[in-house]
Design an enzyme around this catalytic site. Structure first.
Site, mmCIF file in Angstrom:
data_model
loop_
_atom_site.group_PDB
_atom_site.id
_atom_site.type_symbol
_atom_site.label_atom_id
_atom_site.label_comp_id
_atom_site.label_asym_id
_atom_site.label_seq_id
_atom_site.Cartn_x
_atom_site.Cartn_y
_atom_site.Cartn_z
ATOM 1 N N TYR A 149 0.851 -1.181 0.000
ATOM 2 C CA TYR A 149 0.000 0.000 0.000
ATOM 3 C C TYR A 149 0.890 1.235 0.000
ATOM 4 O O TYR A 149 1.965 1.224 -0.586
ATOM 5 C CB TYR A 149 -0.981 -0.054 1.183
ATOM 6 N N ARG A 190 -8.232 10.484 -9.315
ATOM 7 C CA ARG A 190 -7.428 11.201 -8.320
ATOM 8 C C ARG A 190 -6.732 10.172 -7.440
ATOM 9 O O ARG A 190 -7.114 9.960 -6.288
ATOM 10 C CB ARG A 190 -8.325 12.114 -7.481
ATOM 11 N N LYS A 211 -6.097 -2.074 -1.541
ATOM 12 C CA LYS A 211 -7.037 -1.885 -0.431
ATOM 13 C C LYS A 211 -7.627 -3.217 0.015
ATOM 14 O O LYS A 211 -7.708 -3.515 1.217
ATOM 15 C CB LYS A 211 -8.175 -0.951 -0.860
ATOM 16 N N GLU A 226 -13.229 4.954 -3.859
ATOM 17 C CA GLU A 226 -11.822 5.241 -3.612
ATOM 18 C C GLU A 226 -11.236 6.114 -4.719
ATOM 19 O O GLU A 226 -11.372 5.803 -5.904
ATOM 20 C CB GLU A 226 -11.042 3.922 -3.547
ATOM 21 N N ASP A 227 -10.611 7.208 -4.339
ATOM 22 C CA ASP A 227 -9.840 8.057 -5.244
ATOM 23 C C ASP A 227 -10.655 8.596 -6.427
ATOM 24 O O ASP A 227 -10.189 8.611 -7.571
ATOM 25 C CB ASP A 227 -8.602 7.308 -5.741
ATOM 26 N N ASP A 258 -13.739 6.292 1.258
ATOM 27 C CA ASP A 258 -12.594 6.181 2.164
ATOM 28 C C ASP A 258 -11.799 7.476 2.233
ATOM 29 O O ASP A 258 -11.280 7.830 3.296
ATOM 30 C CB ASP A 258 -11.689 5.028 1.727
ATOM 31 N N ASP A 259 -11.679 8.189 1.131
ATOM 32 C CA ASP A 259 -10.906 9.434 1.125
ATOM 33 C C ASP A 259 -11.565 10.496 1.994
ATOM 34 O O ASP A 259 -10.874 11.352 2.561
ATOM 35 C CB ASP A 259 -10.757 9.962 -0.302
ATOM 36 N N ASN A 310 -0.299 11.809 0.844
ATOM 37 C CA ASN A 310 0.413 10.670 0.263
ATOM 38 C C ASN A 310 0.689 10.940 -1.212
ATOM 39 O O ASN A 310 -0.044 11.688 -1.850
ATOM 40 C CB ASN A 310 -0.446 9.405 0.377
ATOM 41 N N ASN A 312 -2.574 6.175 8.818
ATOM 42 C CA ASN A 312 -2.916 5.389 7.636
ATOM 43 C C ASN A 312 -4.362 4.919 7.728
ATOM 44 O O ASN A 312 -4.790 4.406 8.768
ATOM 45 C CB ASN A 312 -1.966 4.181 7.546
#
Length: 613
Positions: free
Chosen positions: A146, A199, A217, A289-290, A312-313, A452, A497
């Protein structure tokens, strides 16, 4: 004279010729397997019972199926029963020796991307061994599977790509997503991580290369949370990319056209959500995610009360950040509402953290309006204040009556915050002057550099501790090594994290069949994480429990969520279990090998001599 191994093999081969092969059975999922018998054969300690699975696959297919393959850990009995005797070298290796072989190969690589490829190749070959390696030292392997290495792996996905893993759904598949889901071999899917690649971390639009994120993930769903890997599905929604480099790259594996947006994009997402729940049930967890800022909040608000979903972001990052802040309060020795927060960035992560801080302050008894006044945000145009043009709805909430300031340094010097939180992926944004200023007007300044990968971190742990003379309370998104100051003080930086959050949350949600995920779940998770930070951890500079305890932490989070779900009538599986911890533990994946057998078939005692050699 025959060796003991040769004699055992000879006896077993004779037994095979005397006895019928019998029938092979299959069961739909591990959760429904019933032990046909227990034995100690093949166990690393020589005596602990192991699960025995009856299967119908035989021969070459077994050695090419990552869910079933055990490599050279197959016993002689299994090799003969399954028709793979001769397809493997004659040596028999215990699981521990197999781990050692992997580590020996792993250690020959000096490049993190090469290490990533070794581990992902192992996952494609032998799933149990992959998770046994990861869980043997999760703190060591987390940065490889990760953040931060997964970011590099996504950038190089065209080179790192070895074998399809997950489902690629494109904008041109609109109208046929239900059919595409039928292509996936597993039927009992409980969790999906989905991205459109726009992203990826702080790296931007990586299009189809973003598949590395859902894959990584979900590997942590299992390694850190114990979610069954065959119940997990990574998905990449490919609607194109606006990344010019990728559009001109002959190795790029995705659609080579500009991103499709607007109505057609929304129709694709709608169809995907509906197809998933129609096939796998309304309880199937869908983690976003992203996704880019323009879609992340919009899609979360659109789907959160209709499906079992979270972003999650936004929510995972918020939970882990608030956990670190709650732990930090035990150092500053005051309340959350005594603090003033300045965010570098006003996107998904910043807004998610801010909303959860407000929830936590409200839990302290602070009125919502007063809590909002404690939070300030700086975006690419400077401080967000009333009267500034082109502010979206989310940002307007944190626009205060104050003169406009252009730079973060001006904002820090003027507002004198007790905490600064970086989530804008601007490397080095916390300058030497900013860190010194924070230490000037705070005895224990809170400094969270959460962006990150490592190259995007607002400052390093060493910079924080040195420039604040060891008084800074630091957390980062990517891992940093320990820091020793000239006075001998040593600090172990806390890594904020999201893996502290999403594996345990997923395990709890899956365990009791939560259909809609409330914000309370993420605040509860933050509280559980903070409670696991001991005074000894705080003295070392840690705001989070050590990563090597993450499986135990995930279990505690899951049990807390299960308890919360039943108390608030959010669970859909009944009856309510009396012992919730034992209930959740019964669902957790084990990286130990199962044994294979043929029904109603017992091997002669002398043939089992091989197990004692």
């Amino acid at each position: 004279m025959m060796s003991v191994c040769t004699q055992a093999a000879s006896n077993m081969l004779k037994a095979v010729t005397r006895r019928p092969q019998g029938s092979f059975l299959t069961r739909p999922s591990r959760a429904s397997w019933e032990p046909l018998r227990t034995c100690s054969s093949g166990s690393s300690d020589g005596g602990s019972p192991v699960k025995v699975q009856a299967i119908k696959k035989r021969g070459y297919d077994i050695t090419r199926n990552p869910h079933l393959n055990k490599g050279m850990a197959f016993s002689l009995e299994e090799r003969l029963q399954l028709g793979i005797h001769g397809l493997l070298p004659p040596c028999f290796l215990s699981p521990d020796v197999q781990v050692l072989r992997v580590l020996k190969s792993y250690e020959t690589k000096s490049n993190d991307l090469d290490k990533y490829i070794i581990l992902m190749t192992l996952q494609d070959r032998n799933e149990k061994l992959f998770y046994r390696v990861l869980t043997s030292d999760i703190e060591r392997f987390m940065p490889i599977v990760y953040t931060p290495t997964v970011g590099l792996a996504c950038q190089q996905y065209g080179l790192a790509f070895r074998r399809p893993r997950g489902l690629f759904i494109t904008i041109h598949d609109k109208g046929h997503i239900a059919t595409m889901l039928n292509s996936w071999p597993e039927e009992n899917i409980k969790a999906i991580v989905v991205t459109d690649g726009e992203r990826i971390l702080g790296l931007g639009d990586l299009g189809s290369y973003g598949m590395g994120i859902p894959v990584g993930k979900l590997a942590l769903y299992t390694a850190c949370g114990g979610v069954q890997p065959q119940q997990c599905l990574p998905v990449l929604l490919d609607v194109g990319t606006d990344n010019e480099h990728l559009l001109n790259d002959p190795l790029y594996i995705g659609l080579k056209h500009r991103r499709v947006r607007g109505k057609e994009y929304d129709e694709l997402i709608d169809e995907f959500m509906e197809a998933v729940t129609n096939k796998y049930g309304i309880n199937c967890l869908i983690q976003f995610e992203d996704f880019a800022n323009s879609n992340a909040f919009r899609l979360l608000n659109k789907y959160r009360n209709k499906y079992c979903t979270f972003n999650d972001d936004i929510q995972g990052t918020a939970s882990v950040a608030v956990a670190g802040i709650l732990a930090a309060l035990r150092i500053t020795n005051n309340k959350l509402s005594d603090h003033k927060f300045v965010f570098q960035g006003a996107g998904e992560a910043a807004l998610g953290i801010a909303h959860l801080i407000i929830m936590a302050m409200e839990k302290e008894g602070v009125p919502r309006k007063e809590a909002i006044q404690k939070i300030w945000m700086v975006d690419s145009k400077g401080l967000i204040v009333k009267g500034r043009g082109n502010l979206n709805h989310e940002k307007q909430m944190f626009a205060h009556n104050h003169p406009h300031l252009k730079t973060l340094a001006e904002v820090v010097r003027t507002l004198k915050p007790t905490a600064i939180i970086g989530v804008a992926a601007i490397g080095g944004a916390f300058t030497e002057q900013i860190l010194k200023d924070m230490a000037t007007f705070n005895e224990r300044p809170i400094i969270f550099a959460l962006s990150n990968p490592t190259s995007k971190a607002e400052c390093t742990a060493e910079q924080c501790y040195q420039l604040t003379e060891g008084r800074g309370i630091f957390a980062s998104g990517s891992p940093f090594p320990k820091v020793t100051l000239s006075n001998g003080q040593t600090f172990f930086p806390g890594q904020g994290n999201n893996s502290y959050v999403f594996p345990g949350v997923a395990l709890g949600i899956i365990a009791c069949g939560v259909r809609h995920i409330s914000e309370d779940i993420f605040l509860t998770t933050a509280e559980v994480i903070a409670e696991e930070v001991t005074p000894e951890h705080l003295a070392e500079g840690r705001l989070y429990p050590p990563l090597n305890t993450i499986r135990d932490l995930s279990l505690k989070i899951a049990v807390k969520i299960v308890d919360y779900a039943y108390r608030n009538d959010l669970a859909s599986w009944h009856p309510e279990p009396e012992d919730k911890e034992a209930f959740v533990e019964s669902l957790i994946y084990s990286p130990d090998y199962d044994s294979f057998t043929i029904d109603n078939y017992s091997w002669p005692k002398e043939a089992m001599m091989i197990q004692d050699v």
